[in-house]
Design a protein around this motif. Structure first.
Motif, PDB file in Angstrom:
ATOM      1  N   VAL A 176      -3.818  15.708   0.834  1.00 41.31           N
ATOM      2  CA  VAL A 176      -3.392  14.318   0.955  1.00 41.31           C
ATOM      3  C   VAL A 176      -2.330  14.081  -0.104  1.00 41.31           C
ATOM      4  O   VAL A 176      -2.501  14.457  -1.268  1.00 41.31           O
ATOM      5  CB  VAL A 176      -4.576  13.348   0.809  1.00 41.31           C
ATOM      6  N   ILE A 177      -1.232  13.458   0.313  1.00 46.52           N
ATOM      7  CA  ILE A 177      -0.069  13.289  -0.555  1.00 46.52           C
ATOM      8  C   ILE A 177       0.324  11.819  -0.618  1.00 46.52           C
ATOM      9  O   ILE A 177       0.449  11.151   0.412  1.00 46.52           O
ATOM     10  CB  ILE A 177       1.119  14.113  -0.001  1.00 46.52           C
ATOM     11  N   HIS A 223      -6.896   3.304   5.282  1.00 47.99           N
ATOM     12  CA  HIS A 223      -5.592   3.959   5.230  1.00 47.99           C
ATOM     13  C   HIS A 223      -5.247   4.541   6.598  1.00 47.99           C
ATOM     14  O   HIS A 223      -6.120   4.984   7.333  1.00 47.99           O
ATOM     15  CB  HIS A 223      -5.580   5.070   4.173  1.00 47.99           C
ATOM     16  N   ASP A 224      -3.970   4.524   6.894  1.00 46.95           N
ATOM     17  CA  ASP A 224      -3.464   5.100   8.141  1.00 46.95           C
ATOM     18  C   ASP A 224      -2.390   6.116   7.768  1.00 46.95           C
ATOM     19  O   ASP A 224      -1.196   5.822   7.819  1.00 46.95           O
ATOM     20  CB  ASP A 224      -2.896   3.995   9.033  1.00 46.95           C
ATOM     21  N   GLU A 242       3.094   9.096  -3.027  1.00 47.76           N
ATOM     22  CA  GLU A 242       4.443   9.179  -3.584  1.00 47.76           C
ATOM     23  C   GLU A 242       4.499  10.054  -4.837  1.00 47.76           C
ATOM     24  O   GLU A 242       5.451  10.795  -5.050  1.00 47.76           O
ATOM     25  CB  GLU A 242       4.943   7.770  -3.909  1.00 47.76           C
ATOM     26  N   ASN A 243       3.446   9.982  -5.670  1.00 52.65           N
ATOM     27  CA  ASN A 243       3.474  10.686  -6.956  1.00 52.65           C
ATOM     28  C   ASN A 243       2.401  11.746  -7.149  1.00 52.65           C
ATOM     29  O   ASN A 243       2.470  12.506  -8.109  1.00 52.65           O
ATOM     30  CB  ASN A 243       3.344   9.679  -8.104  1.00 52.65           C
ATOM     31  N   LYS A 244       1.393  11.771  -6.295  1.00 50.07           N
ATOM     32  CA  LYS A 244       0.262  12.674  -6.496  1.00 50.07           C
ATOM     33  C   LYS A 244      -0.158  13.311  -5.181  1.00 50.07           C
ATOM     34  O   LYS A 244       0.191  12.841  -4.109  1.00 50.07           O
ATOM     35  CB  LYS A 244      -0.931  11.913  -7.082  1.00 50.07           C
ATOM     36  N   ALA A 245      -0.975  14.351  -5.314  1.00 46.22           N
ATOM     37  CA  ALA A 245      -1.567  14.998  -4.147  1.00 46.22           C
ATOM     38  C   ALA A 245      -2.916  15.569  -4.556  1.00 46.22           C
ATOM     39  O   ALA A 245      -3.148  15.873  -5.731  1.00 46.22           O
ATOM     40  CB  ALA A 245      -0.653  16.096  -3.620  1.00 46.22           C
ATOM     41  N   ARG A 246      -3.808  15.708  -3.580  1.00 48.24           N
ATOM     42  CA  ARG A 246      -5.118  16.319  -3.815  1.00 48.24           C
ATOM     43  C   ARG A 246      -5.490  17.134  -2.583  1.00 48.24           C
ATOM     44  O   ARG A 246      -5.238  16.730  -1.453  1.00 48.24           O
ATOM     45  CB  ARG A 246      -6.221  15.291  -4.032  1.00 48.24           C
ATOM     46  N   ILE A 247      -6.143  18.250  -2.849  1.00 43.89           N
ATOM     47  CA  ILE A 247      -6.710  19.048  -1.773  1.00 43.89           C
ATOM     48  C   ILE A 247      -8.065  18.445  -1.433  1.00 43.89           C
ATOM     49  O   ILE A 247      -8.863  18.158  -2.327  1.00 43.89           O
ATOM     50  CB  ILE A 247      -6.853  20.524  -2.208  1.00 43.89           C
ATOM     51  N   GLY A 248      -8.323  18.245  -0.161  1.00 46.12           N
ATOM     52  CA  GLY A 248      -9.547  17.593   0.295  1.00 46.12           C
ATOM     53  C   GLY A 248     -10.736  18.521   0.406  1.00 46.12           C
ATOM     54  O   GLY A 248     -11.366  18.619   1.456  1.00 46.12           O
ATOM     55  N   ARG A 249     -11.055  19.189  -0.671  1.00 47.32           N
ATOM     56  CA  ARG A 249     -12.234  20.066  -0.732  1.00 47.32           C
ATOM     57  C   ARG A 249     -12.960  19.782  -2.027  1.00 47.32           C
ATOM     58  O   ARG A 249     -12.529  20.280  -3.064  1.00 47.32           O
ATOM     59  CB  ARG A 249     -11.811  21.524  -0.627  1.00 47.32           C
ATOM     60  N   PRO A 250     -13.975  18.964  -1.987  1.00 50.00           N
ATOM     61  CA  PRO A 250     -14.540  18.256  -0.849  1.00 50.00           C
ATOM     62  C   PRO A 250     -13.655  17.075  -0.446  1.00 50.00           C
ATOM     63  O   PRO A 250     -12.821  16.634  -1.241  1.00 50.00           O
ATOM     64  CB  PRO A 250     -15.899  17.783  -1.376  1.00 50.00           C
ATOM     65  N   MET A 292       0.841  -1.181   0.000  1.00 53.78           N
ATOM     66  CA  MET A 292       0.000   0.000   0.000  1.00 53.78           C
ATOM     67  C   MET A 292       0.886   1.244   0.000  1.00 53.78           C
ATOM     68  O   MET A 292       1.901   1.302   0.676  1.00 53.78           O
ATOM     69  CB  MET A 292      -0.909  -0.014   1.246  1.00 53.78           C
ATOM     70  N   THR A 293       0.491   2.222  -0.762  1.00 52.23           N
ATOM     71  CA  THR A 293       1.226   3.474  -0.858  1.00 52.23           C
ATOM     72  C   THR A 293       1.149   4.235   0.457  1.00 52.23           C
ATOM     73  O   THR A 293       0.092   4.329   1.068  1.00 52.23           O
ATOM     74  CB  THR A 293       0.626   4.349  -1.981  1.00 52.23           C
ATOM     75  N   GLN A 294       2.285   4.782   0.888  1.00 58.40           N
ATOM     76  CA  GLN A 294       2.311   5.594   2.094  1.00 58.40           C
ATOM     77  C   GLN A 294       1.600   6.911   1.826  1.00 58.40           C
ATOM     78  O   GLN A 294       1.873   7.579   0.841  1.00 58.40           O
ATOM     79  CB  GLN A 294       3.752   5.863   2.536  1.00 58.40           C
ATOM     80  N   LEU A 295       0.676   7.256   2.692  1.00 60.27           N
ATOM     81  CA  LEU A 295      -0.068   8.503   2.566  1.00 60.27           C
ATOM     82  C   LEU A 295       0.352   9.479   3.646  1.00 60.27           C
ATOM     83  O   LEU A 295       0.661   9.086   4.770  1.00 60.27           O
ATOM     84  CB  LEU A 295      -1.571   8.264   2.732  1.00 60.27           C
ATOM     85  N   GLU A 296       0.304  10.749   3.286  1.00 61.93           N
ATOM     86  CA  GLU A 296       0.501  11.828   4.252  1.00 61.93           C
ATOM     87  C   GLU A 296      -0.689  12.758   4.107  1.00 61.93           C
ATOM     88  O   GLU A 296      -1.262  12.882   3.029  1.00 61.93           O
ATOM     89  CB  GLU A 296       1.780  12.608   3.962  1.00 61.93           C
ATOM     90  N   ILE A 297      -1.030  13.417   5.196  1.00 55.72           N
ATOM     91  CA  ILE A 297      -2.082  14.418   5.144  1.00 55.72           C
ATOM     92  C   ILE A 297      -1.595  15.670   5.870  1.00 55.72           C
ATOM     93  O   ILE A 297      -1.122  15.597   7.007  1.00 55.72           O
ATOM     94  CB  ILE A 297      -3.421  13.911   5.738  1.00 55.72           C
ATOM     95  N   LEU A 298      -1.657  16.803   5.156  1.00 60.61           N
ATOM     96  CA  LEU A 298      -1.400  18.084   5.805  1.00 60.61           C
ATOM     97  C   LEU A 298      -2.691  18.413   6.522  1.00 60.61           C
ATOM     98  O   LEU A 298      -3.737  18.631   5.896  1.00 60.61           O
ATOM     99  CB  LEU A 298      -1.063  19.165   4.779  1.00 60.61           C
ATOM    100  N   HIS A 299      -2.619  18.445   7.837  1.00 61.19           N
ATOM    101  CA  HIS A 299      -3.815  18.421   8.669  1.00 61.19           C
ATOM    102  C   HIS A 299      -3.834  19.574   9.655  1.00 61.19           C
ATOM    103  O   HIS A 299      -2.811  19.937  10.241  1.00 61.19           O
ATOM    104  CB  HIS A 299      -3.832  17.086   9.425  1.00 61.19           C
TER     105      HIS A 299
END
Length: 117
Positions: A98-99, A27-28, A101-109, A1-8
């Motif tokens: 949310v980030i 996901h964690d 390895e290769n992509k990111a998206r703003i969580g709105r919505p 599973m891809t490691q996820l990060e969230i700017l929170h």
């Protein structure tokens, strides 16, 4: 599973909803409280690339007072000035982001982050 990060930002309802949505989907993510631990210029530049946006302004909270106080609402503001503003004033960074390895998206919505999972 891809490691996820969230700017929170735990005080932001959209940020909390997005974090909960990630957990509900198995996901964690690594939680980065960017207001407590500001990002570097390099980190912000990498996020801009992963978001595939044309301008850093698209990942900024343009209604924050600091945005106009710093003169970022002027057409001739350099891209570097936007990035430096996010380094110095992390409150200007849109949240959550949310980030992977290769992509990111703003969580709105919040559901928009599911596109990159």
């Amino acid at each position: 599973m891809t490691q996820l990060e969230i700017l929170h930002n735990p005080r932001c309802s959209k940020s909390r909803q997005t974090l909960e949505l990630l957990k509900q989907n198995g996901h964690d993510p690594v939680v980065i409280e960017y207001l407590k631990h500001p990002l570097s210029k390099q980190q912000i530049t990498q996020i801009i690339e992963k978001l595939s946006i044309q301008h850093p302004r698209l990942m900024m909270r343009t209604k924050e007072a600091e945005f106009s106080e710093l003169g970022l609402n002027h057409e001739d503001t350099s891209i570097d000035a936007f990035i430096e503003a996010m380094v110095s004033h992390p409150k200007l960074i849109e949240r959550p982001i949310v980030i992977t390895e290769n992509k990111a998206r703003i969580g709105r919505p919040p559901e928009s982050v599911l596109e990159i999972l």
